[in-house]
Write a protein that holds these residues in place. Sequence first.
Motif, PDB file in Angstrom:
ATOM      1  N   LYS A   1     -17.596   4.391  12.534  1.00 39.28           N
ATOM      2  CA  LYS A   1     -16.474   5.132  12.532  1.00 39.28           C
ATOM      3  C   LYS A   1     -16.073   4.566  12.001  1.00 39.28           C
ATOM      4  N   PRO A   2     -14.939   5.059  10.554  1.00 43.68           N
ATOM      5  CA  PRO A   2     -14.542   4.494   9.882  1.00 43.68           C
ATOM      6  C   PRO A   2     -12.986   3.799  10.150  1.00 43.68           C
ATOM      7  N   ALA A   3     -11.642   2.826   9.872  1.00 42.52           N
ATOM      8  CA  ALA A   3     -10.931   2.353  10.931  1.00 42.52           C
ATOM      9  C   ALA A   3      -9.902   3.564  10.748  1.00 42.52           C
ATOM     10  N   GLY A   4      -9.635   2.964  12.552  1.00 38.91           N
ATOM     11  CA  GLY A   4      -7.731   4.377  12.147  1.00 38.91           C
ATOM     12  C   GLY A   4      -6.762   3.342  11.893  1.00 38.91           C
TER      13      GLY A   4
ATOM     14  N   CYS B   1      -3.436  -3.526  10.831  1.00 39.69           N
ATOM     15  CA  CYS B   1      -3.031  -4.546  11.155  1.00 39.69           C
ATOM     16  C   CYS B   1      -4.128  -5.913   9.710  1.00 39.69           C
ATOM     17  N   ASP B   2      -5.259  -4.627   9.695  1.00 40.17           N
ATOM     18  CA  ASP B   2      -6.032  -5.460   8.324  1.00 40.17           C
ATOM     19  C   ASP B   2      -5.311  -6.343   6.718  1.00 40.17           C
ATOM     20  N   LEU B   3      -4.018  -5.086   6.607  1.00 36.26           N
ATOM     21  CA  LEU B   3      -3.553  -4.768   5.558  1.00 36.26           C
ATOM     22  C   LEU B   3      -2.155  -5.980   5.763  1.00 36.26           C
ATOM     23  N   THR B   4      -1.895  -5.897   7.138  1.00 38.38           N
ATOM     24  CA  THR B   4      -0.879  -7.228   7.032  1.00 38.38           C
ATOM     25  C   THR B   4      -1.482  -7.986   7.332  1.00 38.38           C
TER      26      THR B   4
ATOM     27  N   SER C   1       0.775  -1.457  -0.178  1.00 42.06           N
ATOM     28  CA  SER C   1      -0.324  -0.214   0.089  1.00 42.06           C
ATOM     29  C   SER C   1       1.200   1.249   0.171  1.00 42.06           C
ATOM     30  N   ASP C   2       0.382   2.115  -0.758  1.00 39.72           N
ATOM     31  CA  ASP C   2       0.906   3.737  -0.834  1.00 39.72           C
ATOM     32  C   ASP C   2       0.680   4.899  -1.429  1.00 39.72           C
ATOM     33  N   GLY C   3      -0.021   5.841   0.074  1.00 42.77           N
ATOM     34  CA  GLY C   3      -0.990   6.535  -0.342  1.00 42.77           C
ATOM     35  C   GLY C   3      -1.088   7.287   0.878  1.00 42.77           C
TER      36      GLY C   3
ATOM     37  N   LEU D   1      -5.166   4.388   2.490  1.00 41.55           N
ATOM     38  CA  LEU D   1      -5.006   3.593   3.636  1.00 41.55           C
ATOM     39  C   LEU D   1      -6.036   3.011   4.388  1.00 41.55           C
ATOM     40  N   ARG D   2      -7.203   4.193   4.341  1.00 39.76           N
ATOM     41  CA  ARG D   2      -8.514   2.881   5.492  1.00 39.76           C
ATOM     42  C   ARG D   2      -9.494   2.938   4.570  1.00 39.76           C
ATOM     43  N   ALA D   3      -9.009   3.309   3.458  1.00 36.69           N
ATOM     44  CA  ALA D   3     -10.422   3.367   2.411  1.00 36.69           C
ATOM     45  C   ALA D   3     -10.278   1.519   2.540  1.00 36.69           C
ATOM     46  N   ARG D   4      -9.376   1.611   1.868  1.00 35.81           N
ATOM     47  CA  ARG D   4      -9.072  -0.049   1.481  1.00 35.81           C
ATOM     48  C   ARG D   4      -9.333  -0.622   2.448  1.00 35.81           C
ATOM     49  N   VAL D   5      -9.589  -0.498   3.440  1.00 37.24           N
ATOM     50  CA  VAL D   5      -9.735  -1.558   4.962  1.00 37.24           C
ATOM     51  C   VAL D   5     -11.765  -1.433   4.639  1.00 37.24           C
ATOM     52  N   LEU D   6     -12.079  -2.077   4.490  1.00 41.22           N
ATOM     53  CA  LEU D   6     -13.637  -3.039   5.065  1.00 41.22           C
ATOM     54  C   LEU D   6     -14.550  -2.597   6.051  1.00 41.22           C
ATOM     55  N   VAL D   7     -13.399  -2.658   7.806  1.00 40.39           N
ATOM     56  CA  VAL D   7     -13.956  -3.006   8.887  1.00 40.39           C
ATOM     57  C   VAL D   7     -14.430  -1.157   9.193  1.00 40.39           C
TER      58      VAL D   7
END
Length: 301
Positions: free
Chosen positions: A282-285, A291-294, A212-214, A219-225
């Motif tokens: 709330k969106p993911a912090g 943690c979700d990405l890794t 991920s690079d941005g 980065l938060r937007a990539r996470v569905l949680v």
Amino acid sequence: MVQGNEVLASLRGVYKRYGTLTALDGVDMDLHAGQVLALLGPNGAGKTTAIGLLLGLLRADAGQVRLFGNDPQQLPARRGIGVMLQDAQLPETLTVQELLRLIASYYPTPRALAETAALAGVEDLLRRPYGKLSGGQQRRVQFAIAICGRPRLLFLDEPTVGLDLAARRRLWTSVRTLVGEGCAVVLTTHYLEEAEQLADRICVMLRGRIVSDGSVDALRARVLVRAVRCQSQLDVMQVERWPGVRQALREGAHLHLACDQVEAVVRRLLEADPALSALEVKPAGLEEAFCDLTNPQQQAA
């Protein structure tokens, strides 16, 4: 904050192996003037190797590494960088001002001693021997050493370890000042709050690749949680078994849920408990997103 498209350093298709271990697997990365890049990842992800290549401490097996357009091992390129590593071995008998004057002498246009001391918050330590300082004080001096040469590119490796809250926030303020002058900063930290506070860009590495690079928001937007909080008397163990709920916790009268199907979960909450109140979504912090990405299961998917 001065941000531009000027690329101060870059990796292009870089590979680095240690025996059978691939530390970097075709990495591309640009470092821009006036930007803080937080380089994150679990231990063994390749962060240290990437920085070692940019500092000229390592050679790539394949690909191209450039620092100010030159080979990082060339002296003119290295005079444009400042480095604050986790471990620093410095002469303990020299005073802080002696150390700063010594290091500054290696650079063509260093900062004045008083300016460096003020930026790093070490004015009260200048006449004291380095070896007589506490761990936190030594970290502040190491930051001063990293910035005394007026670097165009600054590498900060876990810079606030051992600092109290006031010193940590002062360092953050100084970093923002440097970035406002056009300095580029590469930050590695296990304090995700620090990355969230300082970084314009988050680069996450995993197993030698950039996954991920941005921006933090990207980065938060990539996470569905999403985090759901409400006041409800529903049974927490029952709610945790609902589809779309990853985790459910009770804190007094409040339920705290981590959900990857937030709309469906919210509708079911309202149907199951008409008396439900104080509903928040709330969106993911950054911590949840990282943690979700890794997460190995997410990577396998």
